[in-house]
Write a protein that holds these residues in place. Structure first.
Motif, PDB file in Angstrom:
ATOM      1  N   MET A   1       0.848  -1.192   0.000  1.00 28.20           N
ATOM      2  CA  MET A   1       0.000   0.000   0.000  1.00 28.20           C
ATOM      3  C   MET A   1       0.882   1.239   0.000  1.00 28.20           C
ATOM      4  O   MET A   1       1.788   1.382   0.803  1.00 28.20           O
ATOM      5  CB  MET A   1      -0.907   0.002   1.229  1.00 28.20           C
ATOM      6  N   LYS A   2       0.592   2.176  -0.880  1.00 31.21           N
ATOM      7  CA  LYS A   2       1.467   3.316  -1.103  1.00 31.21           C
ATOM      8  C   LYS A   2       1.673   4.164   0.137  1.00 31.21           C
ATOM      9  O   LYS A   2       2.764   4.680   0.384  1.00 31.21           O
ATOM     10  CB  LYS A   2       0.908   4.190  -2.236  1.00 31.21           C
ATOM     11  N   TYR A   3       0.628   4.318   0.990  1.00 30.12           N
ATOM     12  CA  TYR A   3       0.689   5.261   2.104  1.00 30.12           C
ATOM     13  C   TYR A   3       1.793   4.944   3.096  1.00 30.12           C
ATOM     14  O   TYR A   3       2.273   5.822   3.783  1.00 30.12           O
ATOM     15  CB  TYR A   3      -0.641   5.296   2.847  1.00 30.12           C
ATOM     16  N   VAL A   4       2.238   3.701   3.169  1.00 34.55           N
ATOM     17  CA  VAL A   4       3.249   3.333   4.157  1.00 34.55           C
ATOM     18  C   VAL A   4       4.545   4.105   3.948  1.00 34.55           C
ATOM     19  O   VAL A   4       5.214   4.483   4.890  1.00 34.55           O
ATOM     20  CB  VAL A   4       3.511   1.817   4.114  1.00 34.55           C
ATOM     21  N   GLY A 108       1.668   2.989  11.655  1.00 29.20           N
ATOM     22  CA  GLY A 108       1.033   1.758  11.205  1.00 29.20           C
ATOM     23  C   GLY A 108      -0.160   2.047  10.322  1.00 29.20           C
ATOM     24  O   GLY A 108      -0.765   3.123  10.394  1.00 29.20           O
ATOM     25  N   SER A 109      -0.522   1.092   9.451  1.00 26.48           N
ATOM     26  CA  SER A 109      -1.593   1.300   8.484  1.00 26.48           C
ATOM     27  C   SER A 109      -2.682   0.256   8.633  1.00 26.48           C
ATOM     28  O   SER A 109      -2.464  -0.843   9.149  1.00 26.48           O
ATOM     29  CB  SER A 109      -1.030   1.253   7.052  1.00 26.48           C
ATOM     30  N   LEU A 121      -6.067   4.033   6.209  1.00 21.48           N
ATOM     31  CA  LEU A 121      -5.754   4.853   7.385  1.00 21.48           C
ATOM     32  C   LEU A 121      -4.311   4.604   7.802  1.00 21.48           C
ATOM     33  O   LEU A 121      -3.849   3.456   7.793  1.00 21.48           O
ATOM     34  CB  LEU A 121      -6.707   4.513   8.529  1.00 21.48           C
ATOM     35  N   ILE A 122      -3.612   5.677   8.132  1.00 18.58           N
ATOM     36  CA  ILE A 122      -2.275   5.576   8.718  1.00 18.58           C
ATOM     37  C   ILE A 122      -2.268   6.336  10.034  1.00 18.58           C
ATOM     38  O   ILE A 122      -2.640   7.513  10.088  1.00 18.58           O
ATOM     39  CB  ILE A 122      -1.186   6.154   7.795  1.00 18.58           C
ATOM     40  N   LEU A 123      -1.883   5.655  11.086  1.00 17.29           N
ATOM     41  CA  LEU A 123      -1.703   6.288  12.390  1.00 17.29           C
ATOM     42  C   LEU A 123      -0.215   6.447  12.652  1.00 17.29           C
ATOM     43  O   LEU A 123       0.553   5.485  12.525  1.00 17.29           O
ATOM     44  CB  LEU A 123      -2.317   5.431  13.497  1.00 17.29           C
TER      45      LEU A 123
END
Length: 458
Positions: A1-4, A108-109, A121-123
Motif C-alpha cells: 500500500m502506497k501510504y506506508v 502503522g496502516s 488509514l495511517i496512524l
C-alpha cells in the motif's frame, strides 16, 4: 500500500516552512485549500472532490500522558484512534519504527469501510516516555499522496521532555491545564473538617482534598464534561483520566482500565504508577460510580492501595466498590447561621411506566415532582415552602404547604426549626463543596445520618 512510504519522508524535514501552524507539541504546514475542523481534543484538515467522489483527511490529536513506553503508547492510540472509531483490524498491517528529534516514532496502516467504500488509514505516533501525540491520515484514494508527503515533511516537534528528579531544579511543565491545588477562601466559615476517625478534608478551588495517614483523596468537582455522552465505558474512563489526572504528572507505567459494564450503574476505574513534577512516583487510581463523582486516590504503592481498599486488578464483576464509593462522604463541611442567609431551592421529579408481566401490555404510569424552598433572613428567621404534584394515569393531585419562624443551630451540624409541617423539626445539616460555591444538605433526624467515616468533629 502506497501510504506506508509517507512516514519515511519525516526524516527529511529541514529548514522552515511557509504558513506553519502549531497545535500542542507539533508544528506543521497543512495542505493549502483544505477545510480546517476544530474539535475539543483534535484539529483536522479535510478535502472532498464531489465530482471524482474522493476525499482525504489529516487529524492531529492532542497529546496525552505516556503509558510508559512507545509500544504501549502506540497500541493504545491504535485502539482509540483506529479500531474503535473506524473498525480497522486489532493490529496494523505494518509498523514503521524510527527515531526523530529524540522522539520514538511509530507508524502503522489499516483499512476500513466508509460510506460503503474501502478507505485507508495511517496512524503515526510520537512518544518520549512522558508524552504521546499522534496524527491520523485517511483517504479513499492514493491521489492525495503528494499532499500527505508535503504535510509530513513539514512536521516539527518540540524537544522531548526530560524528567528531572532533583528537588533543586524545576522539571518541565505539562502542556495540559493543571488543576488548582491552592487553598480557597469562598466566604463560608468552615473550609476544613477534622473527622473523628482521622480523616481531614480541605476545600480547594478545583476539588476537595482529604488525607489520612498515607492516603490522599482528591474529590473532583462536577464539570461540564460530565454531561457528555460516551457510549463505551473504558472510553469515558480514559476521557476523564486525561482531564483530571494526567495534567499533574509527567510519566506513567502499568496502566490499567476496568472495562466491564456489569450493572445499571457501571463502575469506572483506572490506575497507574505516575511520576509527578517533583520526580516522585506514586500509585494513582481514578474511580466513579453512580453519584460518587470522580474520586482520585493517591498512595505510595499499589500494595498500599490494595491493603486499604481491597481493589487489586479486577477483570470481572466484583462487589468491593463500596470502600471507594464511601469516599464521596468526605466532602462534608460544617454550617454556621450566617452561611445560611439567602434562598436555597431543591427540585425533584420521577416517573414510572407499568407493564403487565404476563402479557407485556401497558398498565399505566405514575409521576411525582416536588419543589422546596428555604429562605433564611436576618435574626435567624426563615420561610419554608413546598409544592408537590402526583400524577397517575392522567389524574393529578397537587398540594403545597408553607411555614415561617425562627431557627437555632445545634452545634454546627444541625438546624432546629420552630415549625415545619405544624411542629418543631431538627435537621442534620452540612455543606458539600462545588467549584465556586456550596450545596446545602438538610436531613430530618428521624431518618438517621450518613456518616461512613464517623462523625465530623464538632
Amino acid at each position: 500500500m502506497k501510504y506506508v512510504i509517507f512516514t519515511f519522508s519525516l526524516l527529511m524535514a529541514v529548514g522552515s516552512f511557509a504558513q506553519q501552524q502549531t497545535y500542542d507539541l507539533l508544528s506543521f504546514t497543512p495542505p493549502s485549500g483544505w477545510t480546517k475542523i476544530t474539535r475539543e481534543n483534535a484539529i483536522a484538515f479535510s478535502f472532498t472532490d464531489n465530482v471524482k467522489r474522493t476525499w482525504a483527511q489529516i487529524s492531529i490529536v492532542k497529546s496525552t500522558v505516556s503509558k510508559g513506553n512507545m509500544e504501549n503508547d502506540f497500541q493504545s492510540e491504535w485502539k482509540d484512534l483506529a479500531v474503535t472509531p473506524y473498525g480497522t483490524s486489532q493490529q496494523p498491517q505494518a509498523i514503521d519504527k524510527q527515531v526523530f528529534n529524540g522522539w520514538n516514532f511509530w507508524s502503522g496502516s489499516g483499512k476500513f469501510v466508509f460510506n460503503n467504500e474501502n478507505a485507508n488509514l495511517i496512524l503515526s505516533s510520537f512518544s518520549d516516555g512522558q508524552r504521546c501525540i499522534s496524527f491520523v491520515i485517511m483517504s479513499n484514494t492514493t491521489a492525495y499522496g503528494a499532499k500527505f508527503d508535503a504535510f509530513i515533511a513539514s512536521i516539527q516537534i518540540s524537544q522531548p521532555t526530560v524528567v528531572n528528579t532533583s528537588s533543586k531544579q524545576q522539571p518541565a511543565e505539562s502542556k495540559l491545564p493543571v488543576g488548582n491545588d491552592a487553598t480557597v477562601a469562598d466566604g463560608f466559615h468552615f473550609s476544613t473538617t477534622n473527622f473523628d476517625d482521622g480523616w481531614t478534608s480541605v476545600v480547594k478551588p478545583d476539588w476537595v482534598e482529604s488525607t489520612k495517614g498515607n492516603v490522599k483523596v482528591v474529590l473532583h468537582y462536577p464539570r461540564k464534561e460530565d454531561g457528555e455522552y460516551i457510549s463505551q465505558q473504558v472510553d469515558r474512563t480514559k476521557r476523564f483520566w486525561d482531564l483530571l489526572v494526567a495534567p499533574r504528572y509527567v510519566s506513567a507505567s502499568d496502566f490499567f482500565f476496568y472495562e466491564y459494564n456489569t450493572s445499571f450503574e457501571p463502575a469506572y476505574f483506572a490506575s497507574a504508577n505516575l511520576t509527578d513534577k517533583s520526580g516522585k512516583t506514586q500509585f494513582v487510581a481514578l474511580f466513579s460510580k453512580a453519584k460518587s463523582g470522580w474520586i482520585e486516590v493517591i498512595m505510595p504503592t499499589k500494595a498500599d492501595f490494595v491493603k486499604v481498599f481491597g481493589v487489586d486488578r479486577p477483570d470481572s464483576y466484583f462487589g468491593e466498590w463500596q470502600a471507594l464509593f464511601n469516599l464521596s462522604g468526605l466532602n462534608r463541611f460544617a454550617v454556621s447561621s450566617d452561611d445560611l442567609k439567602g434562598k436555597w431551592t431543591s427540585d425533584f421529579s420521577s416517573s414510572l411506566q407499568y407493564y403487565n408481566t404476563f402479557t407485556g401490555s401497558y398498565a399505566g404510569y405514575n409521576a411525582y415532582s416536588s419543589s422546596q424552598n428555604f429562605s433564611f433572613g436576618t435574626n435567624r428567621t426563615y420561610n419554608w415552602q413546598i409544592w408537590t404534584a402526583n400524577s397517575t394515569n392522567g389524574g393529578t393531585v397537587a398540594q403545597n404547604a408553607k411555614s415561617s419562624g425562627t431557627f437555632t443551630m445545634k452545634g454546627n451540624w444541625q438546624v432546629v426549626f420552630s415549625k415545619i409541617e405544624n411542629k418543631p423539626k431538627t435537621y442534620n445539616a452540612y455543606f458539600s463543596a462545588i467549584k465556586g460555591g456550596r450545596v446545602l444538605w438538610l436531613q430530618d433526624v428521624e431518618y438517621g445520618d450518613y456518616t461512613p467515616f464517623g462523625k465530623a468533629a464538632k
